[in-house]
Design an enzyme around this catalytic site. Structure first.
Site, mmCIF file in Angstrom:
data_model
loop_
_atom_site.group_PDB
_atom_site.id
_atom_site.type_symbol
_atom_site.label_atom_id
_atom_site.label_comp_id
_atom_site.label_asym_id
_atom_site.label_seq_id
_atom_site.Cartn_x
_atom_site.Cartn_y
_atom_site.Cartn_z
ATOM 1 N N GLU A 114 0.854 -1.200 0.000
ATOM 2 C CA GLU A 114 0.000 0.000 0.000
ATOM 3 C C GLU A 114 0.884 1.242 0.000
ATOM 4 O OE1 GLU A 114 -2.746 1.466 -0.417
ATOM 5 O OE2 GLU A 114 -4.311 0.917 0.998
ATOM 6 N N ASP A 115 0.392 2.305 -0.634
ATOM 7 C CA ASP A 115 1.137 3.558 -0.634
ATOM 8 C C ASP A 115 1.095 4.227 0.739
ATOM 9 O OD1 ASP A 115 -1.590 4.079 -0.817
ATOM 10 O OD2 ASP A 115 -1.440 5.539 -2.436
ATOM 11 N N ASP A 118 -4.049 5.442 6.087
ATOM 12 C CA ASP A 118 -4.670 6.652 6.607
ATOM 13 C C ASP A 118 -5.649 6.217 7.701
ATOM 14 O OD1 ASP A 118 -5.235 9.410 6.599
ATOM 15 O OD2 ASP A 118 -6.775 9.219 5.087
ATOM 16 N N PHE A 167 -1.688 16.270 3.615
ATOM 17 C CA PHE A 167 -1.994 15.634 2.339
ATOM 18 C C PHE A 167 -0.716 15.590 1.502
ATOM 19 C CE2 PHE A 167 -3.703 14.814 -1.799
ATOM 20 C CZ PHE A 167 -4.720 13.918 -1.514
ATOM 21 N N ARG A 180 1.758 11.975 -9.484
ATOM 22 C CA ARG A 180 2.183 10.601 -9.157
ATOM 23 C C ARG A 180 3.637 10.363 -9.553
ATOM 24 N NH1 ARG A 180 -2.240 7.419 -7.692
ATOM 25 N NH2 ARG A 180 -4.205 7.859 -8.742
HETATM 26 P P1 IMP Z 1 -7.517 4.586 4.197
HETATM 27 O O1 IMP Z 1 -8.567 3.558 3.935
HETATM 28 O O2 IMP Z 1 -8.080 5.791 4.874
HETATM 29 O O3 IMP Z 1 -6.318 4.050 4.964
HETATM 30 O O4 IMP Z 1 -7.101 5.089 2.765
HETATM 31 C C1 IMP Z 1 -5.924 4.902 2.173
HETATM 32 C C2 IMP Z 1 -5.997 5.500 0.785
HETATM 33 O O5 IMP Z 1 -6.417 6.890 0.795
HETATM 34 C C3 IMP Z 1 -4.624 5.494 0.167
HETATM 35 O O6 IMP Z 1 -4.362 4.283 -0.506
HETATM 36 C C4 IMP Z 1 -4.664 6.709 -0.749
HETATM 37 O O7 IMP Z 1 -5.150 6.365 -2.024
HETATM 38 C C5 IMP Z 1 -5.637 7.665 -0.096
HETATM 39 N N1 IMP Z 1 -4.913 8.703 0.668
HETATM 40 C C6 IMP Z 1 -4.900 8.875 2.005
HETATM 41 N N2 IMP Z 1 -4.121 9.913 2.369
HETATM 42 C C7 IMP Z 1 -3.607 10.399 1.209
HETATM 43 C C8 IMP Z 1 -2.677 11.478 0.932
HETATM 44 O O8 IMP Z 1 -2.164 12.194 1.799
HETATM 45 N N3 IMP Z 1 -2.372 11.671 -0.384
HETATM 46 C C9 IMP Z 1 -2.896 10.916 -1.399
HETATM 47 N N4 IMP Z 1 -3.740 9.896 -1.173
HETATM 48 C C10 IMP Z 1 -4.104 9.645 0.131
#
Ligand code: IMP
Length: 200
Positions: A114-115, A118, A167, A180
């Site tokens: 995963e990138d 959050d 962000f 990206r």
């Molecule tokens: P989660 O389900 O809230 O953990 O969401 C994770 C996903 O939200 C990541 O895979 C990203 O695609 C997106 N995301 C969350 N924070 C950021 C950010 O700071 N920049 C870009 N994408 C984000």
């Protein structure tokens, strides 16, 4: 259909083109060194096994590509695409699958890539889904972790960097599908009109 990151973008009016300021948070050099260390940690845990990387589209693509090259040994990969947010910045808590894996993970040593972690809702959904498919091992590698934002009770086995609640874009992460391809991870802020600046 908007992507996950589009839905998570800072609030701007539809169609509005504000100028943006980018500040480098993690340089490509630091990312490269950390990815190398992470690959060593993973290989230490799975010394002689094929590792099956499962990338979460699209943000994990650059991280997965670099990690795969550093891992050595037998490595395969596959991708899944999910959406986890409603409109604006707030999560609906719902995760929807857009594209499933191409091949079975049963009996494999799977590493979810995963990138960014959050709220953790996406990862929670994926772990429940993959656990049902009976992999031999199921581990998680994330490049970035916004620990303060966590809602779901999940954590990664391998984490690149813990970052503040900002962000971020670059190294696979987007803002409205842009940035990206930046080599560094940058904090993006909406600023006064003018040229897009990149500050070190
Ligand atoms: P989660 O389900 O809230 O953990 O969401 C994770 C996903 O939200 C990541 O895979 C990203 O695609 C997106 N995301 C969350 N924070 C950021 C950010 O700071 N920049 C870009 N994408 C984000």
């Amino acid at each position: 259909m908007p992507t996950k990151a589009t839905k998570r973008s800072p609030r701007i009016k539809p169609g509005q083109r504000e100028e943006e300021t980018l500040r480098v948070l993690i340089s490509h050099q630091r990312i490269r060194e950390r990815v190398k260390q992470m690959a060593q940690e993973i290989r230490r845990d799975f010394p002689n096994e094929p590792v099956h990387l499962v990338g979460v589209l699209k943000g994990s693509v650059l991280f997965l590509a670099d990690l795969a090259r550093e891992l050595g040994g037998e490595v395969s990969f596959d991708f899944i695409s999910v959406s986890s947010y409603g409109k604006g910045m707030d999560s609906t808590g719902e995760v929807k699958m857009n594209k499933d894996l191409d091949v079975s993970i049963e009996g494999r040593s799977v590493l979810v890539v995963e990138d960014i972690l959050d709220t953790g809702l996406t990862l929670k959904y994926l772990l429940v889904l993959f656990e049902e498919r009976k992999p031999k091992h199921l581990r998680v590698a994330v490049l970035l972790d916004k620990v303060e934002r966590r809602i779901a009770d999940v954590k990664a086995d391998y984490t690149g960097f813990v970052i503040p609640n900002e962000f971020v874009v670059g190294y696979g992460l987007d803002y409205d599908e842009r940035y990206r391809n930046l080599p560094d991870v940058c904090v993006v802020r909406l600023g006064p009109r003018g040229k897009t600046k990149i500050e070190a």
